[in-house]
Design an enzyme around this catalytic site. Structure first.
Site, PDB file in Angstrom:
ATOM      1  N   HIS A 181       5.887  86.135  14.984  1.00 24.42           N
ATOM      2  CA  HIS A 181       5.584  86.488  16.372  1.00 24.42           C
ATOM      3  C   HIS A 181       6.628  85.935  17.337  1.00 24.42           C
ATOM      4  CE1 HIS A 181       3.477  82.480  16.661  1.00 24.42           C
ATOM      5  NE2 HIS A 181       3.902  82.552  17.909  1.00 24.42           N
ATOM      6  N   ASP A 226       2.606  84.071   8.924  1.00 24.50           N
ATOM      7  CA  ASP A 226       3.462  84.151  10.115  1.00 24.50           C
ATOM      8  C   ASP A 226       4.758  83.366   9.902  1.00 24.50           C
ATOM      9  OD1 ASP A 226       4.320  84.703  12.652  1.00 24.50           O
ATOM     10  OD2 ASP A 226       2.669  83.692  13.688  1.00 24.50           O
ATOM     11  N   SER A 232       5.274  77.096  18.739  1.00 27.38           N
ATOM     12  CA  SER A 232       5.352  78.062  17.646  1.00 27.38           C
ATOM     13  C   SER A 232       6.656  77.893  16.880  1.00 27.38           C
ATOM     14  CB  SER A 232       5.288  79.488  18.193  1.00 27.38           C
ATOM     15  OG  SER A 232       3.978  79.867  18.471  1.00 27.38           O
TER      16      SER A 232
END
Length: 240
Positions: free
Chosen positions: A75, A113, A193
């Site tokens: 992402h 992810d 992230s």
């Protein structure tokens, strides 16, 4: 799953990319019974290990896994393209390990992810040890494993614009490890992230991707645990 993690009612998680990048959320059926820790330290010197293994995107974090190769989240990487830039372990406006162009992006084929990003070896802007990426960074090694109760640390760039790219380290216990999922009680924010999740020996356990939106003592954080399959994918895509 660890007994301290109880499946109960809908709680919202946030994908931890800075609002300067994307503002994505997802929903998970998790409620925590353990109190989250808030042990966060600002790093003063990013030119020593393990901080030399961390890189900054405009709105997120990544880390070095091999020659010219870094890891972040899918992402995160979906907002970047070949030719875009990353900065090796910046320390606000004081110093960094050089600025490098992205040359290839490879997403993990599974649901996890995880995204491999290869960078050009020669810097656009040199680091303290010259123009070579590999001279200015330190790749992480893998941990043998992790289990509930182990201590971990998450190193990254929360709210990079607001915090002026100051590197932060957050620590806490592992709550559970199940399959390719690891849950831990460490304080993380938007921008974390892609941060490495490390054990007390600074060895890689996984990669951070989300935390509970709620800002209270029961807030947990979530990462992809590095299974043999994920480690194999990473190894196969490290620059030769």
């Amino acid at each position: 799953m660890n007994k301290n993690v109880v499946i109960k009612s809908l709680a919202t998680l946030t994908i931890l990319t800075s609002v300067a990048g994307i503002g994505t959320t997802l929903v998970e059926e998790v409620q925590q019974t353990a109190k989250a820790e808030n042990n966060v330290t600002k790093i003063k010197d990013t030119n020593i290990f393990p901080y030399t293994g961390v890189v900054a995107f405009n709105s997120a974090t990544g880390f070095v896994v091999g020659k010219n190769t870094i890891l972040t989240n899918k992402h995160v990487s979906k907002n970047y393209k070949v030719g875009d830039r990353i900065t090796a372990h910046p320390n606000s406006d004081k110093s960094n390990g050089g600025i490098y162009s992205i040359k290839k992006i490879i997403n993990y084929p599974g649901k996890e992810d995880v995204s491999v990003i290869k960078v050009e070896e020669h810097a656009i802007e040199r680091g303290p040890k010259g123009f070579n990426f590999n001279d200015n960074v330190t790749p992480f090694k893998y941990a043998a494993g992790a289990k509930a109760g182990d201590r971990i640390k998450v190193i990254g760039y929360p709210h990079p614009y607001k915090n002026k790219y100051v590197l932060h380290e957050s620590t806490g216990p592992v709550m559970s490890v199940e399959g390719s999922s690891i849950v831990y009680s460490a304080h993380t924010e938007s921008g974390n992230s892609g941060s490495p999740v490390l054990n007390s020996n600074n060895e890689l356990v996984g990669i951070h991707f989300a935390s509970d939106v709620k800002n209270d003592d029961n807030r947990n954080a979530y990462g992809v645990y590095f299974t043999p399959e994920i480690k194999r994918f990473i190894a196969e895509n490290i620059d030769k």
